[in-house]
Motif scaffolding. Structure first.
Motif, PDB file in Angstrom:
ATOM      1  N   VAL A   1      75.599 -15.750-142.400  1.00 23.78           N
ATOM      2  CA  VAL A   1      77.152 -15.798-142.826  1.00 23.78           C
ATOM      3  C   VAL A   1      77.751 -16.356-141.393  1.00 23.78           C
ATOM      4  O   VAL A   1      78.681 -17.268-141.682  1.00 23.78           O
TER       5      VAL A   1
ATOM      6  N   ILE B   1      79.554 -11.529-148.150  1.00 26.19           N
ATOM      7  CA  ILE B   1      78.617 -10.289-147.929  1.00 26.19           C
ATOM      8  C   ILE B   1      78.971  -9.715-146.513  1.00 26.19           C
ATOM      9  O   ILE B   1      79.272 -10.381-145.538  1.00 26.19           O
ATOM     10  N   THR B   2      78.935  -8.394-146.264  1.00 20.09           N
ATOM     11  CA  THR B   2      79.027  -7.862-144.876  1.00 20.09           C
ATOM     12  C   THR B   2      77.486  -7.566-144.733  1.00 20.09           C
ATOM     13  O   THR B   2      76.692  -7.604-145.285  1.00 20.09           O
ATOM     14  N   ALA B   3      77.475  -7.116-143.060  1.00 22.45           N
ATOM     15  CA  ALA B   3      75.808  -6.627-142.805  1.00 22.45           C
ATOM     16  C   ALA B   3      75.350  -5.879-143.876  1.00 22.45           C
ATOM     17  O   ALA B   3      73.882  -5.734-144.052  1.00 22.45           O
TER      18      ALA B   3
ATOM     19  N   GLU C   1      75.849  -5.146-146.875  1.00 23.23           N
ATOM     20  CA  GLU C   1      75.758  -5.900-148.418  1.00 23.23           C
ATOM     21  C   GLU C   1      74.467  -7.091-148.442  1.00 23.23           C
ATOM     22  O   GLU C   1      74.425  -7.617-149.379  1.00 23.23           O
ATOM     23  N   ALA C   2      73.840  -7.206-147.277  1.00 20.85           N
ATOM     24  CA  ALA C   2      72.604  -8.262-147.328  1.00 20.85           C
ATOM     25  C   ALA C   2      71.739  -8.012-148.362  1.00 20.85           C
ATOM     26  O   ALA C   2      71.039  -6.517-148.403  1.00 20.85           O
TER      27      ALA C   2
ATOM     28  N   THR D   1      79.005 -15.937-150.610  1.00 20.53           N
ATOM     29  CA  THR D   1      78.208 -16.320-149.787  1.00 20.53           C
ATOM     30  C   THR D   1      77.137 -17.612-150.211  1.00 20.53           C
ATOM     31  O   THR D   1      76.954 -18.480-149.399  1.00 20.53           O
TER      32      THR D   1
ATOM     33  N   LYS E   1      79.672  -6.004-154.484  1.00 17.62           N
ATOM     34  CA  LYS E   1      78.729  -6.662-153.892  1.00 17.62           C
ATOM     35  C   LYS E   1      78.112  -7.995-154.436  1.00 17.62           C
ATOM     36  O   LYS E   1      77.941  -9.031-153.587  1.00 17.62           O
TER      37      LYS E   1
ATOM     38  N   TYR F   1      72.133 -11.346-143.442  1.00 13.97           N
ATOM     39  CA  TYR F   1      73.310 -11.354-142.968  1.00 13.97           C
ATOM     40  C   TYR F   1      73.823 -12.620-141.959  1.00 13.97           C
ATOM     41  O   TYR F   1      75.021 -13.099-141.988  1.00 13.97           O
TER      42      TYR F   1
END
Length: 501
Positions: free
Chosen positions: A345, A241-243, A245-246, A208, A201, A342
């Motif tokens: 991104v 990052i994914t949602a 992993e914000a 990001t 992460k 997120y």
């Protein structure tokens, strides 16, 4: 200003077990002043301070006034009138950034690399790069390559240009990506308040941030917007990052460990007069934005109870309780602090595709923009995909704010950045985006209450372009401050930073 830090149980446990004096009869060793601190304690310290003082602290509170998310409903002059002094910014620069976060992060990098603990070095490099971005985006040129060398006799560090600082930031993030993937040595755990030691992460966050900082230079002198767009897309495609992993920071419903917006704007530790602005409230209401109740609370009591009422940067005509507060989603005592949202991104991707296509709308732009808009809605739990449960209001909003192949260039750019602005509510990044692109279009802070008059005009006829250098630098390192930045604070705020020229 009172400095309030989060109290986290693991810190006290670690302090209790680590700082005990092994030779308690040794009068030459003070058990309350340890000379050696381990990586895990240093990591907790920089993450806690960075979150509270930087990502949720002074730079965000000021920029939120300038980007019109909030207004300071009290008699001026104050930051909402574009009035600052060199003393106002000193804590942000001198203590929070250089002393508390960045100096400690620099020491953590050295310690972790010496001890063979690359995961800790990776976290420290990311935080160092991230905090330095706040400093350079706020002030411009600043000490970096020559900073943190006081023990080597460097007490007046030279200033690096903003261009060189950004090169160093990208290098730090590249190193962090490599370090974070090694998986050797001591591994972070509960001392990592952001990701609990999950280094994949942190690597995604570093990429990001790389994308964000490549886009930052899209209009910088000598830089190509299409090249920066390609670099942005490459960083995102490498694994952003994914949602889920914000990055957020957890706060608690107890004194001295509660959310910074709660402390600053709700319970009165500093003030009760920072409220959502008339401008921002009107923006959401005029478009029937379904995110409104998640960003702004209705007035709880009094004549305006049950309604939304914004403020201006002036003393209100009625009691402050008659105006809407920042929504509890952001300002509850135990609300999490969003370090990066997120939705940024896909909005970064949308802008990059737009610039790459010479500021025209194509299928890639539409897809990324739509993802960003939906991601912002989903952040609040608003249904956007299921036709059977999406509300008519949300469906209408998505339709009204959609991009099409026929959307004119200026309209499209404004729409991308305005939606990113709403998604990035209370984020410092919106101040950077506004200076970089001019979107969304923000009038200066000269609104008045209905039927009122303007008591104090803004000190500048435009949104301030930077913060003035702090008093400590003017006192102790004046010879290194760039000569083109006026000593006068208002004059300094009139000079754009390098990437904005």
């Amino acid at each position: 200003m009172k400095r309030i830090y989060i109290a986290v149980p693991v810190l006290f446990l670690f302090l209790a077990t680590s700082f005990g004096c092994k030779k308690f009869l040794d009068v030459n060793q003070d058990p309350n002043l340890p000379t050696k601190v381990t990586e895990n304690l240093m990591t907790s310290g920089i993450l806690g301070t960075f979150s509270f003082e930087i990502a949720g602290g002074y730079p965000v509170r000021v920029s939120s006034l300038w980007t019109k998310y909030t207004a300071y409903a009290t008699a001026g002059p104050h930051e909402g009138n574009y009035y600052l002094t060199e003393n106002d910014v000193d804590n942000f620069w001198r203590y929070s950034s250089y002393t508390d976060v960045m100096s400690t992060a620099t020491e953590l990098i050295k310690k972790a690399e010496t001890n063979g603990n690359p995961s800790y070095a990776a976290i420290a490099k990311i935080v160092l790069a991230w905090n330095m971005s706040y400093v350079t985006d706020a002030f411009g040129s600043a000490p970096f390559s020559d900073a943190f060398k006081g023990f080597d006799g460097v007490v007046k560090p030279k200033y690096d240009s903003q261009e060189d600082i950004y090169k160093q930031i990208q290098t730090l993030l590249d190193q962090a990506i490599v370090d974070g993937a090694k998986g050797t040595g001591l591994q972070p755990g509960t001392d990592d308040f952001i990701y609990g030691g999950v280094m994949t992460k942190w690597v995604h966050l570093a990429r990001t941030l790389k994308a964000r900082f490549h886009m930052r230079l899209s209009n910088a002198p000598g830089y190509s917007a299409t090249t920066q767009a390609d670099l942005t897309l490459a960083a995102l495609n490498a694994g952003a990052i994914t949602a889920a992993e914000a990055p957020t920071m957890t706060y608690y419903a107890s004194a001295n460990s509660d959310n910074p917006w709660y402390q600053y704007a709700i319970d009165g530790k500093w003030s009760l007069t920072t409220k959502p602005s008339i401008f921002y409230l009107n923006l959401l209401q005029s478009t029937n934005d379904p995110r409104l109740p998640f960003q702004v609370d209705k007035v709880a009591t009094g004549a305006n109870a049950g309604t939304y009422v914004g403020v201006t940067n002036d003393a209100p005509p009625t009691a402050i309780a008659n105006y809407s507060p920042i929504a509890s989603f952001y300002s509850a005592q135990n609300a999490k602090l969003n370090l990066l949202v997120y939705a940024e991104v896909p909005f970064l991707r949308a802008e990059a595709e737009f610039l790459k296509a010479n500021k025209t709308v194509n299928a890639a732009v539409i897809a990324a923009y739509t993802d960003g808009l939906k991601a912002s809605m989903k952040f609040y739990g608003i249904e956007v995909d299921n036709v059977g449960t999406i509300t008519p209001e949300t469906a209408a909003y998505l339709t009204a704010n959609a991009l099409t192949l026929a959307t004119p260039s200026a309209t499209a750019y404004n729409r991308i950045m305005t939606q990113k602005y709403i998604a990035n509510y209370l984020q410092f990044e919106s101040y950077n985006d506004y200076r970089r692109t001019g979107y969304p279009v923000l009038p200066i802070n000269d609104e008045v209450y209905p039927g009122g008059t303007l008591d104090i005009s803004p000190y500048l006829p435009f949104v301030p372009l930077r913060l003035p250098y702090p008093s400590s630098e003017r006192s102790y390192n004046a010879s290194n401050i760039p000569s083109d930045i006026p000593v006068n604070a208002v004059g300094a705020m009139s000079v754009p930073v390098w990437w904005d020229k």
